[in-house]
Design a protein around this motif. Structure first.
Motif, PDB file in Angstrom:
ATOM      1  N   THR A   1       0.869  -1.177   0.115  1.00 39.74           N
ATOM      2  CA  THR A   1      -0.051   0.058  -0.048  1.00 39.74           C
ATOM      3  C   THR A   1       0.680   1.225   0.015  1.00 39.74           C
ATOM      4  N   LEU A   2       0.285   2.052  -0.926  1.00 39.68           N
ATOM      5  CA  LEU A   2       1.022   3.369  -0.687  1.00 39.68           C
ATOM      6  C   LEU A   2      -0.190   4.655  -0.470  1.00 39.68           C
ATOM      7  N   LEU A   3       0.554   5.409   0.450  1.00 38.51           N
ATOM      8  CA  LEU A   3      -0.979   6.535   0.876  1.00 38.51           C
ATOM      9  C   LEU A   3       0.150   7.706   1.019  1.00 38.51           C
ATOM     10  N   ILE A   4      -0.487   8.752   0.567  1.00 33.59           N
ATOM     11  CA  ILE A   4      -0.018  10.207   0.293  1.00 33.59           C
ATOM     12  C   ILE A   4      -1.051  11.061   0.848  1.00 33.59           C
ATOM     13  N   ILE A   5      -0.743  11.996   1.818  1.00 32.08           N
ATOM     14  CA  ILE A   5      -1.826  12.972   2.385  1.00 32.08           C
ATOM     15  C   ILE A   5      -1.047  14.368   2.607  1.00 32.08           C
ATOM     16  N   SER A   6      -1.872  15.166   2.001  1.00 24.32           N
ATOM     17  CA  SER A   6      -1.244  16.616   1.933  1.00 24.32           C
ATOM     18  C   SER A   6      -2.424  17.484   2.709  1.00 24.32           C
ATOM     19  N   ASP A   7      -2.052  18.237   3.511  1.00 26.54           N
ATOM     20  CA  ASP A   7      -2.993  19.070   4.138  1.00 26.54           C
ATOM     21  C   ASP A   7      -2.924  20.739   3.686  1.00 26.54           C
ATOM     22  N   GLY A   8      -1.958  20.817   2.779  1.00 26.55           N
ATOM     23  CA  GLY A   8      -1.470  22.309   2.291  1.00 26.55           C
ATOM     24  C   GLY A   8      -0.368  22.686   2.967  1.00 26.55           C
ATOM     25  N   ASN A   9       0.034  22.185   3.974  1.00 22.49           N
ATOM     26  CA  ASN A   9       1.364  22.758   4.758  1.00 22.49           C
ATOM     27  C   ASN A   9       2.311  21.507   4.612  1.00 22.49           C
ATOM     28  N   LEU A  10       1.926  20.253   5.042  1.00 20.98           N
ATOM     29  CA  LEU A  10       2.893  19.287   4.818  1.00 20.98           C
ATOM     30  C   LEU A  10       2.381  17.857   4.169  1.00 20.98           C
ATOM     31  N   ILE A  11       3.348  17.143   3.683  1.00 19.33           N
ATOM     32  CA  ILE A  11       3.030  15.949   2.888  1.00 19.33           C
ATOM     33  C   ILE A  11       3.470  14.746   3.605  1.00 19.33           C
ATOM     34  N   ALA A  12       2.643  13.671   3.968  1.00 18.78           N
ATOM     35  CA  ALA A  12       2.981  12.602   4.586  1.00 18.78           C
ATOM     36  C   ALA A  12       2.884  11.515   3.474  1.00 18.78           C
ATOM     37  N   GLU A  13       3.806  10.709   3.482  1.00 15.09           N
ATOM     38  CA  GLU A  13       4.165   9.447   2.548  1.00 15.09           C
ATOM     39  C   GLU A  13       4.412   8.239   3.379  1.00 15.09           C
ATOM     40  N   VAL A  14       3.562   7.155   3.277  1.00 10.38           N
ATOM     41  CA  VAL A  14       3.722   5.961   4.114  1.00 10.38           C
ATOM     42  C   VAL A  14       3.585   4.757   2.889  1.00 10.38           C
ATOM     43  N   LYS A  15       4.530   3.744   3.060  1.00  6.94           N
ATOM     44  CA  LYS A  15       4.671   2.716   2.391  1.00  6.94           C
ATOM     45  C   LYS A  15       4.828   1.265   3.182  1.00  6.94           C
ATOM     46  N   LYS A  16       3.786   0.336   2.914  1.00  9.37           N
ATOM     47  CA  LYS A  16       3.460  -0.690   3.734  1.00  9.37           C
ATOM     48  C   LYS A  16       3.705  -1.954   2.935  1.00  9.37           C
ATOM     49  N   ILE A  17       4.631  -2.562   3.013  1.00 15.29           N
ATOM     50  CA  ILE A  17       5.095  -3.885   2.449  1.00 15.29           C
ATOM     51  C   ILE A  17       4.725  -5.014   3.286  1.00 15.29           C
ATOM     52  N   PRO A  18       4.069  -6.113   3.154  1.00 16.70           N
ATOM     53  CA  PRO A  18       3.904  -7.448   3.675  1.00 16.70           C
ATOM     54  C   PRO A  18       5.611  -7.832   4.468  1.00 16.70           C
TER      55      PRO A  18
END
Length: 289
Positions: free
Chosen positions: A118-135
């Motif tokens: 899974t790849l997750l990218i979230i931006s609130d307009g001030n910061l960007i969070a990137e999360v990668k999940k591998i089994p």
């Protein structure tokens, strides 16, 4: 195990459509790309939306204009990405939600060899969070606090700019259309049906001497196609083609944008839930920039 060259996501920056990350595992093939079920036929187009007797470049520019922030401030679309270039093969499903002031939420599940990352990218307009999940591995997280843009000419510009989001795959169909406008040549529009849906296909060669629209494929990209909805000009599907060892032109990558929702404003509660990132507490590697 997932191939270390597998986790290719939507890096919609100027020179590429996707990015290969360092992801461990095997490249066993769960995906198979075949020629699109496109049937060419004459269609009666709505001239007030599509126009009449437009060239391929004019149609691309018109489709792009309909997605500009002045027209679309909220966008949600399902995404399916299929890759099969002889070396790397996967199917990725997910969605992209965009909001005003560079808010974004991209979530993609990538399936290969019976396993899902899974790849997750979230931006609130001030910061960007990137999360990668591998089994069978600790999750990886990167949180980037971006510096404000040059506000000398745009004093109200938010800290996160569109280029930063495009570089992380949150540009959606808009960024891909921008690439085609820049790199596509000798393209010709053709009306027809794509799996029964009325569309306008624009297919052409990648411009010689320019960076490829897609990098990282085992087979060099030579042609690109986009299918625009014949009524709305929504970009339904993109394809990248290249010649295999038998010198046969075949599809390497396909990206579908399904069930678009345009200008459907989220409530404040929904925005907080969609565009705020809260670490789960079990992240193995954390980088803060």
């Amino acid at each position: 195990m997932l191939n270390k060259t597998l986790f290719m996501m939507f890096l919609l920056s100027a020179g590429s459509a996707l990015l290969m990350g360092a992801w461990p595992g095997s490249s066993a093939s769960p995906a198979k790309l075949t020629r699109s079920a496109f049937v060419a036929q004459a269609l009666e187009l709505e001239t007030d939306i599509v126009g009449s007797d437009l060239s391929a470049s004019e149609l691309l520019e018109k489709a792009l204009a309909r997605l500009e922030p002045d027209h679309v401030s909220w966008l949600k679309t399902k995404i399916r990405q299929t890759m099969a270039d002889g070396r790397t093969s996967f199917v990725a499903d997910g969605f992209l939600q965009r909001g005003p002031r560079n808010c974004a939420h991209l979530k993609m599940d990538v399936l290969t060899n019976g396993q899902c990352a899974t790849l997750l990218i979230i931006s609130d307009g001030n910061l960007i969070a990137e999360v990668k999940k591998i089994p069978h591995r600790p999750a990886f997280e990167r949180v980037t606090h971006l510096q404000p843009e040059d506000t000398s000419t745009q004093p109200t510009a938010p800290p996160v700019n569109e280029a930063s989001l495009n570089a992380r795959g949150c540009g959606g169909p808009t960024a891909l259309l921008e690439q085609l406008c820049e790199h596509l040549q000798t393209s010709t529009p053709q009306t027809g049906l794509l799996q029964g849906r009325p569309v306008i296909r624009i297919k052409g060669e990648v411009q010689a001497g320019k960076p490829p629209v897609l990098v990282g494929t085992a087979i060099p990209v030579q042609a690109v196609a986009v299918y625009l909805d014949a009524k709305t000009l929504w970009p339904v599907q993109f394809e990248w083609w290249g010649e295999d060892k038998g010198q046969t032109l075949r599809p390497l990558l396909q990206i579908e944008f399904q069930d678009p929702e345009l200008n459907q404003e989220l409530s404040l509660e929904e925005c907080v839930r969609m565009f705020s990132y809260h670490p789960e507490g079990n992240v193995g590697t954390v980088e803060v920039e």
